[in-house]
Write an enzyme that holds these catalytic residues in place. Sequence first.
Site, PDB file in Angstrom:
ATOM      1  CB  SER A 146     -11.136 -19.087 -58.702  1.00 16.30           C
ATOM      2  OG  SER A 146     -12.299 -19.216 -58.035  1.00 16.30           O
ATOM      3  CD  GLU A 176      -7.705 -25.551 -63.362  1.00 19.80           C
ATOM      4  OE1 GLU A 176      -8.308 -24.568 -62.461  1.00 19.80           O
ATOM      5  OE2 GLU A 176      -6.465 -25.251 -64.374  1.00 19.80           O
ATOM      6  CG  HIS A 221     -10.948 -24.262 -59.681  1.00 17.23           C
ATOM      7  ND1 HIS A 221     -10.350 -23.949 -61.301  1.00 17.23           N
ATOM      8  CD2 HIS A 221     -11.284 -23.993 -59.467  1.00 17.23           C
ATOM      9  CE1 HIS A 221     -10.978 -22.723 -61.697  1.00 17.23           C
ATOM     10  NE2 HIS A 221     -11.686 -22.467 -60.219  1.00 17.23           N
ATOM     11  CG  ASN A 228     -10.837 -19.019 -62.772  1.00 19.63           C
ATOM     12  OD1 ASN A 228     -11.335 -18.789 -63.986  1.00 19.63           O
ATOM     13  ND2 ASN A 228     -10.603 -19.832 -61.415  1.00 19.63           N
TER      14      ASN A 228
HETATM   15  P1  NAD Z   1     -20.515 -17.976 -52.430  1.00 22.43           P
HETATM   16  O1  NAD Z   1     -20.054 -16.718 -52.301  1.00 22.43           O
HETATM   17  O2  NAD Z   1     -21.885 -17.948 -53.938  1.00 22.43           O
HETATM   18  O3  NAD Z   1     -20.791 -18.590 -51.666  1.00 22.43           O
HETATM   19  C1  NAD Z   1     -19.367 -19.066 -50.555  1.00 22.43           C
HETATM   20  C2  NAD Z   1     -20.575 -19.601 -49.376  1.00 22.43           C
HETATM   21  O4  NAD Z   1     -19.806 -19.776 -48.328  1.00 22.43           O
HETATM   22  C3  NAD Z   1     -21.542 -18.946 -48.725  1.00 22.43           C
HETATM   23  O5  NAD Z   1     -22.874 -19.442 -48.718  1.00 22.43           O
HETATM   24  C4  NAD Z   1     -20.794 -17.763 -47.379  1.00 22.43           C
HETATM   25  O6  NAD Z   1     -22.212 -17.685 -46.126  1.00 22.43           O
HETATM   26  C5  NAD Z   1     -20.176 -19.522 -47.118  1.00 22.43           C
HETATM   27  N1  NAD Z   1     -19.311 -19.020 -46.066  1.00 22.43           N
HETATM   28  C6  NAD Z   1     -18.494 -17.546 -46.170  1.00 22.43           C
HETATM   29  N2  NAD Z   1     -17.694 -17.492 -44.581  1.00 22.43           N
HETATM   30  C7  NAD Z   1     -17.916 -18.656 -44.294  1.00 22.43           C
HETATM   31  C8  NAD Z   1     -17.160 -19.073 -43.056  1.00 22.43           C
HETATM   32  N3  NAD Z   1     -16.372 -18.623 -42.474  1.00 22.43           N
HETATM   33  N4  NAD Z   1     -17.519 -20.683 -42.860  1.00 22.43           N
HETATM   34  C9  NAD Z   1     -18.914 -21.332 -43.683  1.00 22.43           C
HETATM   35  N5  NAD Z   1     -19.507 -20.492 -44.442  1.00 22.43           N
HETATM   36  C10 NAD Z   1     -18.878 -19.490 -45.144  1.00 22.43           C
HETATM   37  O7  NAD Z   1     -19.574 -18.686 -53.539  1.00 22.43           O
HETATM   38  P2  NAD Z   1     -19.315 -19.136 -54.482  1.00 22.43           P
HETATM   39  O8  NAD Z   1     -19.530 -18.542 -55.993  1.00 22.43           O
HETATM   40  O9  NAD Z   1     -20.342 -20.804 -54.443  1.00 22.43           O
HETATM   41  O10 NAD Z   1     -17.395 -19.665 -54.902  1.00 22.43           O
HETATM   42  C11 NAD Z   1     -16.455 -20.473 -53.530  1.00 22.43           C
HETATM   43  C12 NAD Z   1     -15.815 -21.233 -53.673  1.00 22.43           C
HETATM   44  O11 NAD Z   1     -15.604 -21.484 -55.184  1.00 22.43           O
HETATM   45  C13 NAD Z   1     -14.692 -19.729 -53.975  1.00 22.43           C
HETATM   46  O12 NAD Z   1     -13.220 -20.218 -53.552  1.00 22.43           O
HETATM   47  C14 NAD Z   1     -14.688 -19.706 -55.521  1.00 22.43           C
HETATM   48  O13 NAD Z   1     -13.367 -19.309 -55.872  1.00 22.43           O
HETATM   49  C15 NAD Z   1     -14.675 -20.641 -55.456  1.00 22.43           C
HETATM   50  N6  NAD Z   1     -15.355 -21.336 -57.215  1.00 22.43           N
HETATM   51  C16 NAD Z   1     -16.422 -20.342 -57.380  1.00 22.43           C
HETATM   52  C17 NAD Z   1     -16.714 -20.546 -58.908  1.00 22.43           C
HETATM   53  C18 NAD Z   1     -17.765 -19.703 -59.948  1.00 22.43           C
HETATM   54  O14 NAD Z   1     -17.700 -19.640 -60.711  1.00 22.43           O
HETATM   55  N7  NAD Z   1     -18.431 -18.950 -58.824  1.00 22.43           N
HETATM   56  C19 NAD Z   1     -15.844 -21.477 -59.403  1.00 22.43           C
HETATM   57  C20 NAD Z   1     -14.564 -22.269 -59.083  1.00 22.43           C
HETATM   58  C21 NAD Z   1     -14.608 -22.161 -58.004  1.00 22.43           C
END
Ligand code: NAD
Length: 297
Positions: free
Chosen positions: A118, A151, A139, A189
């Site tokens: 993000s 994005e 993204h 963001n």
């Molecule tokens: P989340 O917390 O729902 O999920 C993250 C997952 O990653 C978990 O299942 C965890 O077990 C896994 N994980 C952590 N470390 C790991 C590793 N070393 N190897 C394998 N798996 C691992 O998070 P999310 O909201 O899905 O966000 C994930 C990414 O997407 C982040 O970079 C976030 O910034 C980005 N993002 C999030 C959003 C949002 O609205 N939540 C929107 C766009 C982008």
Amino acid sequence: MIEKIGIIGVGQMGTGIAQACILAGYDVFLHDASQEALQESLASLDRSLEKKVARNKLLIQDKEKAIARLKSVESLKEFQSCDLVLEAITENETAKKSLFKELIPHLSSQCLLASNTSSLSITALGHATDRPDKFMGMHFMNPVVVMPLVELVRGIETSTATFNAIGDVVKRLGKETAVSEDYPGFIINRILLPMINEAVYAIFEGVGTIEAIDKGMRLGTNQSMGPLELADLIGLDTCVSILEVLYKTRGDSKYKPCPLLVKYVEAGWLGRKTKQGFYDYKGEHPVPTYRRIHDLS
Ligand code: NAD
């Protein structure tokens, strides 16, 4: 030509991206550090496609074909046949870089790499790999299956061939693109998070209640969700991580996470994913959680 996509990290974003990919006919390999997250992701994909079938938006045969394209894998070795691997793990630079280090020996030399980060520098993440020219930011927006935009972010070394190949994947997913330069928070963001942070300050300073802030922004500025509902959807831990990157890299106090937002994260109240954030999601309807101290006595 990209046909096999690996997704690492199957929280809310990775799971949504996997759904979009299998429905677009890609073979998808899913991996997560947590077996529980992987099982929950597979179950939630199944539920989501089942709902589409029930609403006559998807034929049962097409659901079965889509599910058959999914493979959950325990070892990163299984990514050797992938044409593209997309990282969607927790928003933490050290964790993402160490994942790439572990992953790279298993990839073919042509495999493209993308990050759903993000806010983190795509150039810095790409530099931590052996292929910065084949690395870029992809993204997705949350919830992935509903939101029409991805994005695209080019690092300083991302090649035009990589940029075009990833652009073609996004087109095949049926989504639009907006292109951002690689600066902290990119476009969306950088603009969205200060609004969410300001909404938390408005609670913190007693300007309005959670309901008033969300209703005011929904109806007063024509947004489909208020900023606090949206923060709960994004994940309050992810919101704090993005703000910390913006604050650290831009050095401007306007990005400093509001102490109340930090306190919610310290309490483990991360939003929808823990069933409690600015709203409590355990009952039939979300109930606001924050009351000012003097209201509690
Ligand atoms: P989340 O917390 O729902 O999920 C993250 C997952 O990653 C978990 O299942 C965890 O077990 C896994 N994980 C952590 N470390 C790991 C590793 N070393 N190897 C394998 N798996 C691992 O998070 P999310 O909201 O899905 O966000 C994930 C990414 O997407 C982040 O970079 C976030 O910034 C980005 N993002 C999030 C959003 C949002 O609205 N939540 C929107 C766009 C982008």
